[in-house]
Enzyme design. Structure first.
Site, PDB file in Angstrom:
ATOM      1  N   SER A 539     -18.789  87.754  33.614  1.00 10.87           N
ATOM      2  CA  SER A 539     -18.800  86.478  33.050  1.00 10.87           C
ATOM      3  C   SER A 539     -18.000  86.496  31.854  1.00 10.87           C
ATOM      4  CB  SER A 539     -20.391  86.026  32.612  1.00 10.87           C
ATOM      5  OG  SER A 539     -20.366  84.878  31.727  1.00 10.87           O
ATOM      6  N   TYR A 552     -28.751  86.490  29.566  1.00 11.22           N
ATOM      7  CA  TYR A 552     -27.639  86.454  30.446  1.00 11.22           C
ATOM      8  C   TYR A 552     -26.496  87.269  29.769  1.00 11.22           C
ATOM      9  CZ  TYR A 552     -23.899  84.493  33.431  1.00 11.22           C
ATOM     10  OH  TYR A 552     -22.880  84.400  34.419  1.00 11.22           O
TER      11      TYR A 552
END
Length: 655
Positions: A539, A552
Site C-alpha cells: 500500500s 492498516y
C-alpha cells in the site's frame, strides 16, 4: 458398440447431403474410441453449381483442424473431384504440391485445408466415406499376427492395406490395389496400424457399417485378451508398490520437463487406479516405449514417454539425450529438431503424467494415454504390443503437413504454462489479477472466503485452509510459479489512543500474518517453479501513512518488511519477491459511493477530481494494478527482486 443413428434426428437432414454428412460425422465424433481430438475424417460427394452456375462434382471433406465431434458445415472443404482423380494418377507427388493442388481445386478459397486423405476419399466410388482410428481395430493390428486376426474376423469382405505413410503415398497405394477391384465385394478397408474406412451411397449405411465392423473387432479383442490375460500373468502382474509419488516430486518433474522444453508446461498427474495399475506392470518400461497407438498420435505424444526409474532430473535429462540421438538417426540433414522434452511420463507406482503448454494440451495427451494404456495391455496379452516402427513414427512426427497444423495456432501468450495463485481473489484487485493472468495464458486458482470466478473457498488466516489450497493448485496443474499475495481488509479509521484491540488484531492477522503463512506453505513448491515469483500487494500507506489508519498502515509496513526479508532469503532459490504499492484504487469494495463522496467533500473536490488527485491526474483501477502484476510476473522483471513499486499516479507525499 451401438449405433447412435436416430431416424427422428436424421429426418431433418435427409434432403441436404452435407447436413447429413455433418450429422453422422458427429455421431462418430461422440465416441473417443473411434476418433480423438481431430482424428479421423469423413466426406460426401455431391453435385453443386459453382459461381458461374456450372455444375461441378465435388468432394466435401473434413477440413484440417476440425474435430468430428463438433464439426459444422463450414468445417468441410469442397474440392473438385476431377482434380483429385487426376492427382492420384500422378506417380510422384510431394506433400507440398499435393496441398497446393488441393487448395487450387477448392471452390471456396476461404475454406480450411482439405484433409490429407482427400485423394483417397475421392477414389472410393461411393457417396459417403467414413474413416476412424478405431482403438479396437488398431489394437488388433498392433500385434505380431494382426493381419491374420483381421482376416479371421472379417473374412474376404475387407481390403487389408499394409501400413503406408498417410497422404498421397497411401492414396496411391490403395489406387494401385483397387484398379481392377469390384468394390461391391467389400464392406470396408483396414489400414494396418492406422484405422478403418467404410463407404456407402447413404450416410446411414456407411456409418452403421462402420459401427458393425468395429463391434466385431471389439468382440474379438475382448474375448481374446481376456483369455490371454488369464494365462499370461506376467502381463498383469504388479511389481511391488513403492510409496506413491508426492506433490513435491510432481513439481520437480514438471520443472525438469519445462527446463528441457525451454518453456513452462502444465503437468497433469493421472493417479486413478487404471493409470497406477499400468505404471506397476512388470514390463511397463518395455511396453510403453515401443511406440504409439496410431502414428497420428506421435505429434502429440512423441514416440515414447520418459520412465521415472532412478531420479527425476537424471531420467528427464537422459530422455533428452536419447531423443536427440533418435532425431540424428533419421534426419536428412534439412530438418530442424523439435524440443527434446517428453510429452508424458510413466511414474512407476504413481501413475502417468502428461505435459502440455496449456491445460487443454495436457488433457488431450491425457485422453490419448487412456486409450493407449488399455490398447497396450490388450495387445500384449494377445501376443505382444507391436506398433509401427521408429522410422515410420519419425516420418509422421517430422512430416511437414503435420508440423504445419501445430504451427498454425495463435502466438503463445506471455505467461502460458505458468501456474499462479491469487489470494483475495473474489473482488477488486485480486479478481482483476485472476482475469489478467488468465488472459496472459496462466493457469490460475484464486483464494477467498467468498465465491468468485476461478476461486476456491479459503480462509487464509487458517493454516489448514492454506495447505489444502496449495496442494489443490499443485495437483491440478503440476506446480506453482506465481503467488500474488493480495488478501486484506481496510479497518475502520481509529486513532491509536482509541484503537479497538479486535480491529488491530484482525488487521494484523489478515494483512500481515496470513501472508507469512501463505508464503511459508508456497515456498517448497516455488523452489521447483518456473521463474518463480511472489508479488505482494502492499500500500501507499507504507511510505506515506495517514492518521487514523494505524492498524492498516502498520500491518502493510510489516508486510513490506516481510517481503524484503523474503527477497533476501529466497534469492538463493531463484525466487523473486517484489512489492506493489497501489493508492486510491477506487473500483474496489472499500470505495463505496458514499465513501467517495465523503472523501471528495473533505478535500473540497468533486468525485471525479478526487479520483484523479495525483501528479499525473489519472485514475488508478484494479485492472491497472493487475497489468503491472502480470508484467512483474513475466520476463521483464526476471532479474528484479526486493523492489517496491508504486502505482498511484504520482503521490507528492511518497515522492
Amino acid at each position: 458398440m451401438k449405433s447412435l443413428w436416430n431416424d427422428k434426428e436424421a429426418k431433418v437432414f435427409l434432403q441436404d447431403p452435407l447436413a447429413l454428412r455433418v450429422y453422422t460425422s458427429r455421431l462418430l465424433g461422440r465416441d473417443m474410441s473411434l476418433v480423438m481430438h481431430g482424428g479421423g475424417n469423413t466426406s460426401v460427394k455431391a453435385q453443386i453449381k459453382d459461381f458461374f452456375g456450372l455444375q461441378q462434382e465435388v468432394l466435401y471433406i473434413k477440413g484440417s483442424g476440425w474435430d468430428l465431434a463438433t464439426i459444422e458445415a463450414k468445417g468441410f472443404a469442397a474440392v473438385k473431384m476431377d482434380a483429385l482423380l487426376r492427382m492420384v494418377r500422378v506417380k510422384n507427388l510431394s506433400d507440398t504440391d499435393m496441398v497446393r493442388e488441393q487448395r487450387a481445386a477448392m471452390l471456396d478459397p476461404n475454406a480450411p485445408n482439405p484433409s490429407v486423405e482427400a485423394i483417397l476419399h475421392a477414389i472410393i466410388p461411393y457417396k459417403y466415406v467414413d474413416h476412424s482410428h478405431t482403438d479396437a481395430v488398431v489394437t488388433i493390428t498392433n500385434t505380431p499376427d494382426g493381419r491374420k486376426r483381421i482376416e479371421e474376423i472379417y473374412g474376404e469382405r475387407i481390403l487389408i492395406v499394409p501400413y503406408v505413410m498417410p497422404g498421397f503415398l497411401l492414396a496411391r497405394k490403395v489406387y494401385e490395389m483397387t484398379k481392377l477391384m469390384d468394390w461391391s465385394q467389400y464392406d470396408g478397408i483396414v489400414l494396418l496400424n492406422h484405422g478403418l474406412f467404410t463407404f456407402a451411397d447413404t450416410a446411414q449405411e456407411s456409418y452403421e457399417n462402420h459401427i458393425k465392423l468395429v463391434t466385431k473387432a471389439e468382440e474379438h479383442l475382448n474375448g481374446s485378451s481376456k483369455r490371454s490375460l488369464m494365462s499370461k500373468s506376467i502381463v498383469m502382474a504388479r511389481s511391488a508398490f513403492r510409496p506413491k509419488g508426492n506433490l513435491l516430486e510432481l513439481a520437480q518433474l514438471r520443472q525438469a520437463v519445462s527446463s528441457i522444453q525451454g518453456d513452462a508446461v502444465v503437468a497433469l498427474w493421472k493417479d486413478d487406479k487404471h493409470s497406477v495399475a499400468f505404471s506397476c506392470l512388470t514390463k511397463v518400461k518395455s511396453m510403453a516405449t515401443r511406440g504409439t497407438l496410431t502414428p497420428d498420435h506421435v505429434i502429440r505424444t512423441k514416440p515414447k514417454p520418459v520412465i521415472i526409474d532412478k531420479s527425476i532430473d537424471a531420467d528427464v535429462s537422459a530422455y533428452a539425450k536419447t531423443y536427440k540421438k533418435y532425431f540424428e538417426r533419421y534426419t536428412d540433414g534439412n530438418l530442424k529438431c523439435l524440443d527434446l522434452a517428453p510429452r508424458w511420463a510413466v511414474w512407476p507406482g504413481a501413475g502417468v503424467v502428461s505435459f502440455g503448454r496449456s491445460l487443454g494440451e495436457a488433457k488431450i495427451i491425457s485422453d490419448i494415454l487412456d486409450h493407449t494404456m488399455e490398447a497396450i495391455q490388450k495387445a500384449e496379452a494377445m501376443g505382444g504390443w507391436k506398433p509401427v516402427n521408429e522410422k515410420d513414427l519419425f516420418d509422421v512426427e517430422y512430416w511437414d503437413l503435420e508440423q504445419a497444423k501445430l504451427s498454425k495456432g495463435p502466438k503463445p501468450k506471455g505467461l502460458i504454462g505458468k501456474v499462479a495463485l491469487v489470494s483475495g481473489a473474489a473482488s477488486g484487485i485480486g479478481r482483476a489479477c485472476v482475469e489478467r493472468l488468465i488472459a496472459n495464458g496462466a493457469n490460475v486458482l484464486g483464494l477467498d472466503i467468498k465465491d468468485g470466478p476461478h476461486v476456491m473457498r479459503c480462509d487464509v488466516t487458517k493454516e489448514s485452509d492454506i495447505k489444502n489450497a496449495i496442494e489443490s493448485i499443485v495437483r491440478r496443474f503440476g506446480g506453482l510459479d506465481i503467488v500474488i499475495s493480495n488478501a486484506g481488509i481496510f479497518p475502520p479509521s481509529m486513532n491509536l489512543d482509541a484503537m479497538d484491540p479486535a480491529s488491530w488484531e484482525k488487521s494484523m492477522q489478515l494483512n500481515l500474518t496470513s501472508h507469512q503463512r501463505l508464503m511459508k506453505a508456497a515456498i517448497p513448491y516455488l523452489s521447483y517453479g518456473i521463474d518463480p515469483t511472489i508479488i505482494i500487494i502492499a500500500s501507499k500507506n507504507v511510505p506515506a501513512p495517514g492518521p487514523g489508519a494505524g492498524a492498516y498502515s502498520v500491518a502493510k509496513a510489516g508486510l513490506t518488511q516481510l517481503g524484503r526479508v523474503a527477497a533476501l532469503e529466497l534469492g538463493a532459490k531463484g525466487i523473486r519477491v517484489n512489492m506493489i504499492h497501489p493508492n486510491q484504487v477506487f473500483d474496489t469494495a472499500i470505495w463505496t459511493k458514499e465513501v467517495l463522496e465523503k472523501r471528495a467533500h473533505h478535500y473540497g473536490l468533486s468525485v471525479e477530481e478526487y479520483k484523479t488527485n495525483n501528479i499525473l491526474h489519472t485514475e488508478i483501477t484494479s485492472k491497472d494494478v493487475a497489468d503491472l502484476v502480470c508484467t512483474m510476473a513475466g520476463k521483464t522483471f526476471l532479474k528484479t527482486t526486493g523492489a517496491q513499486i508504486p502505482i498511484d499516479g504520482g503521490n507528492e507525499r511518497v515522492i
